[in-house]
Design a protein around this motif. Structure first.
Motif, PDB file in Angstrom:
ATOM      1  N   VAL A   1       0.835  -1.210   0.000  1.00 37.40           N
ATOM      2  CA  VAL A   1       0.000   0.000   0.000  1.00 37.40           C
ATOM      3  C   VAL A   1       0.865   1.255   0.000  1.00 37.40           C
ATOM      4  CG1 VAL A   1      -1.676   1.332   1.332  1.00 37.40           C
ATOM      5  CG2 VAL A   1      -1.955  -1.142   1.100  1.00 37.40           C
ATOM      6  N   PHE A   2       1.837   1.312   0.915  1.00 37.54           N
ATOM      7  CA  PHE A   2       2.695   2.497   0.997  1.00 37.54           C
ATOM      8  C   PHE A   2       3.528   2.665  -0.272  1.00 37.54           C
ATOM      9  CE2 PHE A   2       2.433   1.838   5.789  1.00 37.54           C
ATOM     10  CZ  PHE A   2       1.514   2.866   5.954  1.00 37.54           C
ATOM     11  N   PHE A   3       3.965   1.547  -0.854  1.00 38.36           N
ATOM     12  CA  PHE A   3       4.724   1.620  -2.096  1.00 38.36           C
ATOM     13  C   PHE A   3       3.876   2.210  -3.216  1.00 38.36           C
ATOM     14  CE2 PHE A   3       5.450  -0.797  -6.135  1.00 38.36           C
ATOM     15  CZ  PHE A   3       6.554  -0.076  -6.569  1.00 38.36           C
ATOM     16  N   GLY A   4       2.621   1.767  -3.311  1.00 40.91           N
ATOM     17  CA  GLY A   4       1.729   2.303  -4.333  1.00 40.91           C
ATOM     18  C   GLY A   4       1.529   3.799  -4.166  1.00 40.91           C
ATOM     19  N   ILE A   5       1.296   4.253  -2.939  1.00 38.82           N
ATOM     20  CA  ILE A   5       1.106   5.686  -2.683  1.00 38.82           C
ATOM     21  C   ILE A   5       2.392   6.453  -2.989  1.00 38.82           C
ATOM     22  CG2 ILE A   5       0.626   7.401  -0.896  1.00 38.82           C
ATOM     23  CD1 ILE A   5      -1.081   5.260   0.513  1.00 38.82           C
ATOM     24  N   HIS A   6       3.517   5.908  -2.513  1.00 41.77           N
ATOM     25  CA  HIS A   6       4.806   6.584  -2.674  1.00 41.77           C
ATOM     26  C   HIS A   6       5.184   6.713  -4.149  1.00 41.77           C
ATOM     27  CE1 HIS A   6       9.255   6.740  -2.798  1.00 41.77           C
ATOM     28  NE2 HIS A   6       9.150   7.439  -1.683  1.00 41.77           N
ATOM     29  N   SER A   7       4.946   5.674  -4.927  1.00 41.65           N
ATOM     30  CA  SER A   7       5.358   5.694  -6.335  1.00 41.65           C
ATOM     31  C   SER A   7       4.575   6.715  -7.152  1.00 41.65           C
ATOM     32  CB  SER A   7       5.190   4.301  -6.949  1.00 41.65           C
ATOM     33  OG  SER A   7       3.834   3.895  -6.884  1.00 41.65           O
ATOM     34  N   LEU A   8       3.347   7.054  -6.729  1.00 43.66           N
ATOM     35  CA  LEU A   8       2.519   8.019  -7.454  1.00 43.66           C
ATOM     36  C   LEU A   8       2.616   9.431  -6.883  1.00 43.66           C
ATOM     37  CD1 LEU A   8      -0.681   5.808  -7.900  1.00 43.66           C
ATOM     38  CD2 LEU A   8       1.066   6.305  -9.618  1.00 43.66           C
ATOM     39  N   THR A   9       3.386   9.582  -5.795  1.00 41.00           N
ATOM     40  CA  THR A   9       3.544  10.890  -5.164  1.00 41.00           C
ATOM     41  C   THR A   9       4.572  11.722  -5.928  1.00 41.00           C
ATOM     42  OG1 THR A   9       3.035   9.940  -2.997  1.00 41.00           O
ATOM     43  CG2 THR A   9       4.176  12.055  -3.012  1.00 41.00           C
ATOM     44  N   PRO A  10       4.344  13.028  -6.083  1.00 41.74           N
ATOM     45  CA  PRO A  10       5.358  13.892  -6.712  1.00 41.74           C
ATOM     46  C   PRO A  10       6.707  13.739  -6.017  1.00 41.74           C
ATOM     47  CG  PRO A  10       3.311  15.099  -6.448  1.00 41.74           C
ATOM     48  CD  PRO A  10       3.127  13.780  -5.745  1.00 41.74           C
ATOM     49  N   ILE A  11       7.755  13.874  -6.789  1.00 42.40           N
ATOM     50  CA  ILE A  11       9.094  13.543  -6.311  1.00 42.40           C
ATOM     51  C   ILE A  11       9.502  14.328  -5.078  1.00 42.40           C
ATOM     52  CG2 ILE A  11      10.247  15.216  -7.809  1.00 42.40           C
ATOM     53  CD1 ILE A  11      11.461  11.649  -7.096  1.00 42.40           C
ATOM     54  N   ASN A  12       9.078  15.581  -4.954  1.00 40.94           N
ATOM     55  CA  ASN A  12       9.491  16.396  -3.818  1.00 40.94           C
ATOM     56  C   ASN A  12       8.851  15.947  -2.513  1.00 40.94           C
ATOM     57  OD1 ASN A  12      11.111  18.031  -5.438  1.00 40.94           O
ATOM     58  ND2 ASN A  12       9.422  19.437  -5.920  1.00 40.94           N
ATOM     59  N   TYR A  13       7.756  15.221  -2.593  1.00 40.98           N
ATOM     60  CA  TYR A  13       7.033  14.810  -1.385  1.00 40.98           C
ATOM     61  C   TYR A  13       7.273  13.345  -1.024  1.00 40.98           C
ATOM     62  CZ  TYR A  13       4.583  19.214  -2.096  1.00 40.98           C
ATOM     63  OH  TYR A  13       4.292  20.538  -2.264  1.00 40.98           O
ATOM     64  N   LYS A  14       8.031  12.651  -1.835  1.00 38.69           N
ATOM     65  CA  LYS A  14       8.274  11.226  -1.573  1.00 38.69           C
ATOM     66  C   LYS A  14       8.936  10.978  -0.212  1.00 38.69           C
ATOM     67  CE  LYS A  14       8.524   9.548  -6.371  1.00 38.69           C
ATOM     68  NZ  LYS A  14       7.412   8.606  -6.326  1.00 38.69           N
ATOM     69  N   PRO A  15       9.978  11.757   0.180  1.00 43.14           N
ATOM     70  CA  PRO A  15      10.587  11.502   1.493  1.00 43.14           C
ATOM     71  C   PRO A  15       9.600  11.664   2.646  1.00 43.14           C
ATOM     72  CG  PRO A  15      12.006  12.892   0.155  1.00 43.14           C
ATOM     73  CD  PRO A  15      10.700  12.809  -0.563  1.00 43.14           C
ATOM     74  N   ILE A  16       8.653  12.612   2.502  1.00 45.25           N
ATOM     75  CA  ILE A  16       7.654  12.813   3.563  1.00 45.25           C
ATOM     76  C   ILE A  16       6.714  11.611   3.639  1.00 45.25           C
ATOM     77  CG2 ILE A  16       5.800  14.314   4.365  1.00 45.25           C
ATOM     78  CD1 ILE A  16       7.153  16.618   2.887  1.00 45.25           C
ATOM     79  N   VAL A  17       6.323  11.070   2.484  1.00 43.80           N
ATOM     80  CA  VAL A  17       5.461   9.889   2.460  1.00 43.80           C
ATOM     81  C   VAL A  17       6.174   8.696   3.096  1.00 43.80           C
ATOM     82  CG1 VAL A  17       4.323   8.211   0.954  1.00 43.80           C
ATOM     83  CG2 VAL A  17       4.150  10.648   0.451  1.00 43.80           C
ATOM     84  N   PHE A  18       7.481   8.561   2.811  1.00 45.91           N
ATOM     85  CA  PHE A  18       8.241   7.450   3.391  1.00 45.91           C
ATOM     86  C   PHE A  18       8.307   7.561   4.910  1.00 45.91           C
ATOM     87  CE2 PHE A  18      12.527   5.366   4.141  1.00 45.91           C
ATOM     88  CZ  PHE A  18      12.027   4.082   4.056  1.00 45.91           C
ATOM     89  N   LEU A  19       8.550   8.778   5.411  1.00 44.42           N
ATOM     90  CA  LEU A  19       8.580   8.974   6.861  1.00 44.42           C
ATOM     91  C   LEU A  19       7.205   8.710   7.466  1.00 44.42           C
ATOM     92  CD1 LEU A  19      10.209   9.865   9.342  1.00 44.42           C
ATOM     93  CD2 LEU A  19       9.533  12.217   8.839  1.00 44.42           C
ATOM     94  N   SER A  20       6.153   9.143   6.787  1.00 42.03           N
ATOM     95  CA  SER A  20       4.791   8.914   7.291  1.00 42.03           C
ATOM     96  C   SER A  20       4.462   7.426   7.348  1.00 42.03           C
ATOM     97  CB  SER A  20       3.779   9.637   6.393  1.00 42.03           C
ATOM     98  OG  SER A  20       4.032  11.025   6.357  1.00 42.03           O
ATOM     99  N   SER A  21       4.944   6.671   6.353  1.00 41.26           N
ATOM    100  CA  SER A  21       4.700   5.223   6.360  1.00 41.26           C
ATOM    101  C   SER A  21       5.379   4.562   7.550  1.00 41.26           C
ATOM    102  CB  SER A  21       5.182   4.610   5.052  1.00 41.26           C
ATOM    103  OG  SER A  21       6.600   4.676   4.950  1.00 41.26           O
TER     104      SER A  21
END
Length: 852
Positions: A60-80
């Motif tokens: 699930v987190f991979f799917g969200i992270h892969s579709l997130t704009p590049i600048n926000y990917k680190p924030i999504v990873f930390l949130s996961s």
């Protein structure tokens, strides 16, 4: 900055591939991950670390992270990471871990000298280390502290080292993500990710290429764990049943090959990180194919090698080169291998919460360090690889030689003492010469087979390469695994295959040793054993995933708050070390005694001892008038290992007798003198004579299960190795039967004497009772290791020895083992089983004492 350049590259690469191509590739990758997850779920792979529940979150987190704009990917990873942390840990542990982690991160960046920052971090580390070992109180649970340590115990060292040489500043999200790496929550054994590599590898290739590399590595990790499970159930022999050179060889090779579990766990961790853009290198490089000991050091756990080279080898080498150029290489290599041993001890102390130093580990790393150093000094120059078969044969001989040597050393490392390991190795020396000849022939055959493989690879290897970005190999591998699962594993009636599928049982060797107490010593737990899971993930297995997350979080906070301020619980928490710290060793056949007046925990449950050092309420040594006093002697099932004090069947039965028949003129006291650690009847007879009779019992009940023929063998061997002097009556018996440390070398010789040893022990126990005018009573209920175990063969001997019998062989008949055992791997009776025993025991005592 490097990261910004890499992000620009990946953005351009994605534009080139096109959105539709990217989405189609991403869908294929999500499908691969889903298929891998279902295989993990179906076979319960690493269920104790909740891998089957962790992987869906990763998808699930991979799917969200892969579709997130590049600048926000680190924030999504930390949130996961944060979301998963609160799902897998209690609210209190998760909150404290985040706050403490941010505090440590702040210490690393506070505007003071780097040396003072290091001292501050070191002080925090020492405090929590003392808490992990049980010397000071910390707000963490033992599992929470293990996860905390897994995150910070190595990466803080690397991070502080890199801060000194850092030239370009990284974003704060990347810095935080370096510590809060998602797989660390479920994998306490985690690769030492290099900070510099972590930054430079971030999206340094096209996104879908990195993702596919991650999926490939995750699949490889799952395959390694399946291979480990097969080795564990089918290849690793029961130590007590090893015979001959072939048995010893199987033990050495199979034990070493189980290290593939570590390969699987670490590969899974790195594979998950690749799914979030960190294109980290592979962690192992065909370590079983190393042709020298220095080559093995370079191939096995490359992250570990990089850490040691950076933190230890290079700093030491450059300093020694100024002092003694001639010996700088040699000395720095030896010092590096010393720290290799030290950091392994450091890691295991954090994970297991105990001191894991033992002679076998010192010897293992010492020998390996010397061999690798000598090997490194001999490798003065590189030679061109020859494609001839003779060159392949020579290389194969080196590979097999290194593999065999390390396998022997590793088998030594997994044993708690050198004498235990040597006792196994000696078995081979008593085999026939023809078996040794066949062994040599097999060894030569393996070299020839490996040589053919090297020859083919060196001459035709270019045709065997495969492209990492192509998913077809994964689909083929998964298809084969599913076919094997459906046709050979699923619904199999073979007991071993059923155990393989479910993955919930110990192999024969570990099941016997754990039940009888040999694994109560944490020093014998390593990752080649399923028992490792019982030590590092108890809180995970006890949690309830059936509750909604928010409800569980709020209720968990309430429970922990009320528990913290409970007077009883607080008193217990202060003494909780979750290990056998409330006992002392002795120099007699009992081996240890419980310390008196202790309040602590044992296997996570309240464990208290009275003023006499037994697990029971306080009694006067002299029996009161009008009191029927019963002495109960048994092993860890009768002691109540893994349940609370008041849940032991002895305590329940005593309460019920006094409630039913007790009054001012009649009281009942059942004194529980039971011990643990695989106690045997000859030891209980010694305990009866030396301590129990002083309490003036009216009846003596011996509890025996006759469950395992190998336990008595191990106990006698262990006592001889420790230099214990047996009591005179037993010493005379052993001497008369010519049983000593020299004749008890092989299991075959031991089995010839075992029935005699057990029979003598039962007779001697009875004679001690009768010398004090006491009627010996044998109480029998079956072991949960094997509910079919029986005393039938001993029944004539019991009658001849004068025992009365309380027969409860059918007490568990209406229940499955799963309903009655403590945990997945601990088959001691749980609280429900003790209630069943108590109900039956009460009825038997009413009849025996004619209380009606």
């Amino acid at each position: 900055m490097a990261i910004e350049v890499q992000i620009d590259n990946i953005t351009l690469n994605n534009r080139k591939t096109g959105n539709l191509t990217f989405l189609a590739t991403l869908f294929s990758q999500l499908l691969q991950l889903s298929l891998i997850w279902y295989l993990v779920y179906a076979l319960h792979i690493e269920a104790d670390m909740w891998l089957e529940r962790f992987l869906p979150l990763v998808v699930v987190f991979f799917g969200i992270h892969s579709l997130t704009p590049i600048n926000y990917k680190p924030i999504v990873f930390l949130s996961s990471f944060v979301c998963t942390l609160f799902l897998f840990l209690s609210f209190q542990d998760a909150t404290i871990l985040l706050l403490t982690g941010l505090g440590i991160f702040g210490m690393c960046h506070v505007h003071i000298s780097l040396s003072i920052r290091k001292l501050l971090v070191l002080g925090v580390g020492i405090f929590f280390a003392l808490g992990r070992l049980g010397y000071v109180w910390t707000p963490f649970s033992s599992h929470g502290l293990t996860v905390f340590a897994a995150i910070f115990m190595f990466r803080t060292i690397v991070y502080l080292y890199e801060l000194k040489y850092e030239k370009e500043s990284a974003l704060i999200w990347h810095r935080l993500n370096y510590f809060f790496l998602l797989p660390n929550i479920v994998f306490p054994l985690f690769p030492i990710v290099d900070y510099k590599t972590y930054l430079s590898s971030y999206y340094d290739k096209p996104a879908t290429f990195i993702y596919q590399r991650g999926i490939n590595l995750i699949l490889w990790g799952v395959i390694c764990l399946l291979i480990y499970r097969w080795l564990y159930y089918f290849a690793v022999p029961d130590v007590a049943a090893i015979e001959g050179v072939w048995g010893v060889g199987q033990y050495i090779i199979a034990t070493y090959l189980t290290v593939i579990r570590l390969v699987g766990i670490l590969s899974l961790s790195v594979g998950v990180l690749r799914l979030f853009g960190y294109n980290l290198p592979d962690i192992f490089n065909y370590m079983f194919l190393a042709s020298s000991f220095s080559d093995l050091f370079r191939r096995i756990n490359i992250y570990w090698k990089t850490f040691l080279m950076k933190i230890c080898y290079y700093p030491v080498y450059f300093k020694l080169r100024k002092i003694t150029p001639k010996y700088a290489l040699l000395l720095s290599a030896l010092i590096t291998f010393f720290f290799t041993w030290f950091f392994h001890i450091y890691q295991w102390a954090w994970i297991l919460g105990s001191n894991p130093i033992r002679p076998t580990s010192i010897l293992y790393w010492g020998i390996f360090g010397i061999l690798a150093t000598v090997s490194m000094l001999m490798e003065t120059k590189k030679t061109k690889v020859s494609r001839t078969f003779s060159a392949a044969l020579l290389h194969a001989a080196k590979v097999v030689g290194v593999f065999t040597t390390i396998a022997i050393l590793y088998s030594m490392w997994t044993q708690a003492t050198l004498s235990e390991w040597w006792a196994i190795i000696q078995i081979a020396f008593y085999d026939e010469w023809i078996d040794w000849l066949w062994g040599v022939a097999f060894f030569v055959g393996v070299i020839l087979l490996v040589a053919v493989g090297f020859y083919i690879y060196r001459n035709y290897g270019e045709y065997l390469e495969w492209k990492e970005e192509k998913p077809w190999f994964n689909y083929c591998s998964l298809g084969i695994l599913y076919l094997v699962f459906l046709f050979f594993v699923k619904d199999s009636t073979n007991p071993q295959m059923v155990a393989f599928e479910v993955g919930e049982k110990l192999n024969k060797n570990d099941a016997t040793q754990e039940y009888e107490g040999y694994y109560e010593d944490i020093l014998k737990v390593d990752i080649s054993s399923q028992l490792w899971d019982d030590q590092i993930s108890l809180s995970l297995r006890n949690a309830d995933w059936s509750e909604f997350f928010l409800f569980r979080m709020l209720m968990g906070l309430w429970d922990e708050t009320t528990e913290t301020y409970s007077e009883e619980t607080s008193e217990i928490k202060l003494g909780t070390l979750d290990k056998k710290d409330f006992s002392k060793t002795t120099n007699d056949v009992l081996e240890y005694d419980w310390l008196p007046n202790q309040k602590s925990t044992f296997r996570g449950k309240r464990f208290s001892t009275n003023q006499w050092g037994f697990r029971d309420q306080d009694y006067e040594k002299e029996s009161a008038p009008n009191t029927i006093r019963i002495a109960l002697l048994g092993g860890s099932p009768t002691l109540g290992a893994g349940i609370h004090d008041d849940e032991v069947f002895e305590a329940i039965t005593e309460r019920k007798l006094n409630e039913s028949f007790g009054n001012d003129s009649l009281r009942f006291e059942i004194l529980n003198f039971s011990q643990g650690v695989g106690i045997q009847t000859f030891q209980l007879a010694y305990l009866l004579k030396e301590q129990v009779l002083a309490f003036q019992p009216d009846y003596v009940i011996l509890v025996d299960h006759f469950s395992s023929k190998n336990v008595l063998i191990r106990k006698i061997q262990s006592l001889y190795r420790k230099g214990i002097v047996f009591y005179p009556e037993m010493e005379a018996f052993l001497e008369a039967e010519d049983i000593n440390e020299h004749t008890l070398i092989t299991p075959k010789q031991m089995r010839e004497k075992e029935a005699l040893l057990r029979e003598w022990s039962m007779y001697y126990f009875s004679s001690v009772c009768k010398m004090s005018d006491l009627q010996p009573i044998l109480m029998y209920y079956p072991s949960l290791i094997d509910k079919k175990s029986t005393y039938t063969l001993y029944k004539p001997m019991l009658e001849d020895a004068g025992y009365d019998l309380i027969d409860m062989k059918d007490v568990f008949n209406q229940y499955s083992v799963e309903e009655l055992k403590i945990s997945k791997y601990d088959k001691h009776p749980n609280a429900k089983a003790h209630r069943l025993i108590a109900e039956r025991f009460y009825g038997e005592l009413v009849k025996y004492l004619n209380l009606k």
